[in-house]
Design a protein around this motif. Structure first.
Motif, PDB file in Angstrom:
ATOM      1  N   ARG A  30       0.799  -1.230   0.000  1.00 60.83           N
ATOM      2  CA  ARG A  30       0.000   0.000   0.000  1.00 60.83           C
ATOM      3  C   ARG A  30       0.831   1.279   0.000  1.00 60.83           C
ATOM      4  O   ARG A  30       0.364   2.323  -0.420  1.00 60.83           O
ATOM      5  CB  ARG A  30      -0.943   0.023   1.193  1.00 60.83           C
ATOM      6  CG  ARG A  30      -2.081  -0.945   1.040  1.00 60.83           C
ATOM      7  CD  ARG A  30      -3.174  -0.598   2.041  1.00 60.83           C
ATOM      8  NE  ARG A  30      -4.257  -1.545   1.939  1.00 60.83           N
ATOM      9  CZ  ARG A  30      -5.270  -1.418   1.103  1.00 60.83           C
ATOM     10  NH1 ARG A  30      -5.316  -0.402   0.295  1.00 60.83           N
ATOM     11  NH2 ARG A  30      -6.226  -2.316   1.064  1.00 60.83           N
ATOM     12  N   ASN A  31       2.034   1.237   0.500  1.00 58.82           N
ATOM     13  CA  ASN A  31       2.884   2.421   0.539  1.00 58.82           C
ATOM     14  C   ASN A  31       3.940   2.388  -0.551  1.00 58.82           C
ATOM     15  O   ASN A  31       5.008   2.974  -0.410  1.00 58.82           O
ATOM     16  CB  ASN A  31       3.538   2.569   1.908  1.00 58.82           C
ATOM     17  CG  ASN A  31       2.512   2.927   2.969  1.00 58.82           C
ATOM     18  OD1 ASN A  31       1.605   3.703   2.713  1.00 58.82           O
ATOM     19  ND2 ASN A  31       2.649   2.348   4.135  1.00 58.82           N
ATOM     20  N   SER A  32       3.633   1.732  -1.633  1.00 56.99           N
ATOM     21  CA  SER A  32       4.573   1.598  -2.743  1.00 56.99           C
ATOM     22  C   SER A  32       4.254   2.615  -3.842  1.00 56.99           C
ATOM     23  O   SER A  32       3.124   2.690  -4.324  1.00 56.99           O
ATOM     24  CB  SER A  32       4.493   0.181  -3.311  1.00 56.99           C
ATOM     25  OG  SER A  32       5.160   0.102  -4.549  1.00 56.99           O
ATOM     26  N   PHE A  33       5.267   3.351  -4.237  1.00 59.18           N
ATOM     27  CA  PHE A  33       5.122   4.296  -5.332  1.00 59.18           C
ATOM     28  C   PHE A  33       4.614   3.583  -6.580  1.00 59.18           C
ATOM     29  O   PHE A  33       3.636   3.998  -7.192  1.00 59.18           O
ATOM     30  CB  PHE A  33       6.473   4.978  -5.619  1.00 59.18           C
ATOM     31  CG  PHE A  33       6.520   5.651  -6.959  1.00 59.18           C
ATOM     32  CD1 PHE A  33       5.945   6.888  -7.127  1.00 59.18           C
ATOM     33  CD2 PHE A  33       7.118   5.028  -8.039  1.00 59.18           C
ATOM     34  CE1 PHE A  33       5.966   7.518  -8.371  1.00 59.18           C
ATOM     35  CE2 PHE A  33       7.154   5.640  -9.276  1.00 59.18           C
ATOM     36  CZ  PHE A  33       6.573   6.892  -9.444  1.00 59.18           C
ATOM     37  N   ILE A  34       5.276   2.496  -6.954  1.00 60.44           N
ATOM     38  CA  ILE A  34       4.943   1.812  -8.210  1.00 60.44           C
ATOM     39  C   ILE A  34       3.550   1.189  -8.152  1.00 60.44           C
ATOM     40  O   ILE A  34       2.829   1.193  -9.153  1.00 60.44           O
ATOM     41  CB  ILE A  34       6.020   0.794  -8.615  1.00 60.44           C
ATOM     42  CG1 ILE A  34       5.895   0.415 -10.091  1.00 60.44           C
ATOM     43  CG2 ILE A  34       5.989  -0.447  -7.757  1.00 60.44           C
ATOM     44  CD1 ILE A  34       6.255   1.502 -11.036  1.00 60.44           C
TER      45      ILE A  34
END
Length: 76
Positions: free
Chosen positions: A24-28
């Motif tokens: 959930r906290n991934s840029f991609i």
């Protein structure tokens, strides 16, 4: 994205949702979810995920990718 391009929308959504739920906290993850929603013409969700990707960007290249996607979102 390949699944969506090949008109396998349901499979693309399921795959993207699993990846997004996992990171959930991934840029991609946010950038790609935004792209998928954009391809499906669900503009508000595309905008939300692209904006979140921009907030999660960790370098200039990521910021530029999010900026370009956001510009594409608003042009549709």
């Amino acid at each position: 994205m390949a699944l969506c391009v090949n008109f396998e929308v349901q499979t693309a959504m399921e795959s993207s949702k699993r990846a997004y739920a996992w990171r959930r906290n991934s840029f991609i993850a946010h950038l790609k979810m935004g792209e998928l929603w954009m391809r499906l013409r669900v503009c508000e969700k595309a905008k939300e995920h692209t904006h979140q990707a921009a907030l999660l960007a960790q370098n200039l290249a990521q910021s530029e990718l999010a900026r370009r996607q956001a510009a594409t979102d608003t042009n549709r």
